[in-house]
Motif scaffolding. Structure first.
Motif, PDB file in Angstrom:
ATOM      1  N   GLN A 169       0.825  -1.207   0.000  1.00 42.77           N
ATOM      2  CA  GLN A 169       0.000   0.000   0.000  1.00 42.77           C
ATOM      3  C   GLN A 169       0.855   1.252   0.000  1.00 42.77           C
ATOM      4  O   GLN A 169       0.495   2.269  -0.606  1.00 42.77           O
ATOM      5  CB  GLN A 169      -0.940  -0.024   1.204  1.00 42.77           C
ATOM      6  CG  GLN A 169      -2.008  -1.118   1.123  1.00 42.77           C
ATOM      7  CD  GLN A 169      -2.860  -1.209   2.372  1.00 42.77           C
ATOM      8  OE1 GLN A 169      -2.529  -0.625   3.408  1.00 42.77           O
ATOM      9  NE2 GLN A 169      -3.968  -1.934   2.281  1.00 42.77           N
ATOM     10  N   ASP A 171       3.645   1.487  -1.512  1.00 38.11           N
ATOM     11  CA  ASP A 171       4.115   1.592  -2.896  1.00 38.11           C
ATOM     12  C   ASP A 171       3.006   2.003  -3.857  1.00 38.11           C
ATOM     13  O   ASP A 171       3.249   2.113  -5.066  1.00 38.11           O
ATOM     14  CB  ASP A 171       4.699   0.256  -3.349  1.00 38.11           C
ATOM     15  CG  ASP A 171       6.009  -0.059  -2.632  1.00 38.11           C
ATOM     16  OD1 ASP A 171       6.660   0.892  -2.165  1.00 38.11           O
ATOM     17  OD2 ASP A 171       6.363  -1.249  -2.555  1.00 38.11           O
ATOM     18  N   GLY A 172       1.804   2.195  -3.348  1.00 45.89           N
ATOM     19  CA  GLY A 172       0.716   2.700  -4.176  1.00 45.89           C
ATOM     20  C   GLY A 172      -0.332   1.684  -4.566  1.00 45.89           C
ATOM     21  O   GLY A 172      -1.258   2.011  -5.315  1.00 45.89           O
ATOM     22  N   ALA A 173      -0.223   0.463  -4.070  1.00 42.98           N
ATOM     23  CA  ALA A 173      -1.206  -0.563  -4.420  1.00 42.98           C
ATOM     24  C   ALA A 173      -2.496  -0.344  -3.633  1.00 42.98           C
ATOM     25  O   ALA A 173      -2.463   0.014  -2.455  1.00 42.98           O
ATOM     26  CB  ALA A 173      -0.649  -1.952  -4.129  1.00 42.98           C
ATOM     27  N   THR A 174      -3.612  -0.548  -4.289  1.00 42.98           N
ATOM     28  CA  THR A 174      -4.893  -0.454  -3.612  1.00 42.98           C
ATOM     29  C   THR A 174      -5.166  -1.748  -2.845  1.00 42.98           C
ATOM     30  O   THR A 174      -4.424  -2.734  -2.960  1.00 42.98           O
ATOM     31  CB  THR A 174      -6.024  -0.220  -4.625  1.00 42.98           C
ATOM     32  OG1 THR A 174      -6.112  -1.361  -5.514  1.00 42.98           O
ATOM     33  CG2 THR A 174      -5.762   1.035  -5.449  1.00 42.98           C
TER      34      THR A 174
END
Length: 271
Positions: A169, A171-174
């Motif tokens: 998350q 790192d930008g993951a949903t």
């Protein structure tokens, strides 16, 4: 001494494996006997194989029952996985209020004997026009397996560190991306073993099928029961039908044995 001990354990392992497999082997053999040879006591091993029993069961429409079992098993397992896996993930990874009470309620749905709910279910199915329909069996089998899937998958998700999800998350993951791209690959062996176990339960289910289906939606277990007649048991024909019912599970288990063993040793026995 070590070699002798190792050899003894190996022999014992093969002996136990043979004893467990022997009933299946005997069913396979009996399917190639005539009805007279199938009931001889003591049973005979030397006999002339025949395909007459398979001709009989195919003439009696075993293919239709087989397709009903395949459809009910695959569709119900897929629905149960689509509901049970996300539910298990949410109950494991997130702080859900009264989580333990929810989990207990889910597993408590399996406490009641089937005979205790069959009459209300029959009346409900009759009012909804679901008697003798694959739709009704699929709904029942999915509901039957969802508690199992939730509890098994919960133990697998417990082995996944929440820090991995947090790192993803960051790192930008949903949340959905973390679930499908990170968590599911990590618990894939557990998912395979859970799906296989659910399929076996649905494939072997008899009580609901024989009570709520007549002909159109009848499955292989119901078909095999039809060989118990007033004239007696047709052991050879029943064994041939049982062979048709056993082979798909054996083949599926054979090709997924590595994933199944990994899944069962991954943490499925943990609370």
């Amino acid at each position: 001494m070590k070699k002798l001990t190792s050899g003894g354990l190996t022999f014992l392992t093969y002996l136990l494996a043979f004893l467990f497999f022997f009933p299946i082997l005997w069913v396979l053999i009996t399917g190639f006997k005539s009805e007279g040879e199938a009931v001889i006591i003591p049973p005979t091993i030397a006999f002339k194989p025949t395909l007459e029993n398979y001709q009989v069961i195919f003439d009696l429409g075993v293919v239709g029952y087989f397709l009903n079992s395949v459809t009910a098993t695959l569709v119900s397992t897929l629905i149960a996985l689509l509901i049970g896996v996300p539910a298990a993930y949410a109950l494991t990874m997130y702080r859900v209020k009264r989580r333990d009470d929810i989990l207990f309620w889910i597993i408590s749905t399996r406490f009641l004997p089937i005979a205790g709910v069959i009459i209300p279910l029959y009346l409900i199915f009759k009012n909804l026009n679901l008697l003798d329909s694959l739709t009704g069996l699929i709904i029942l089998y999915a509901g039957m397996n969802i508690p199992l899937i939730i509890w098994m998958m919960r133990s697998f998700f417990n082995d996944v560190s929440f820090e991995i999800i947090e790192a993803a998350q960051i790192d930008g993951a949903t949340g959905i991306q973390s679930f499908f791209q990170i968590v599911l690959p990590l618990v894939r062996p557990g998912l395979v073993s859970t799906a296989l176990l659910s399929m076996v339960f649905a494939w072997n289910e008899f009580f609901f099928a024989v009570t709520l289906s007549y002909h159109k939606a009848a499955t292989l277990p119901v078909y095999m029961a039809s060989f118990m007649t007033q004239e007696g048991l047709f052991w050879a024909s029943m064994s041939a039908a049982a062979t048709i019912a056993i082979l798909p599970v054996l083949i599926l288990g054979w090709f997924t044995q590595k994933q199944l063993v990994r899944g069962l040793t991954m943490g499925a026995v943990k609370g």
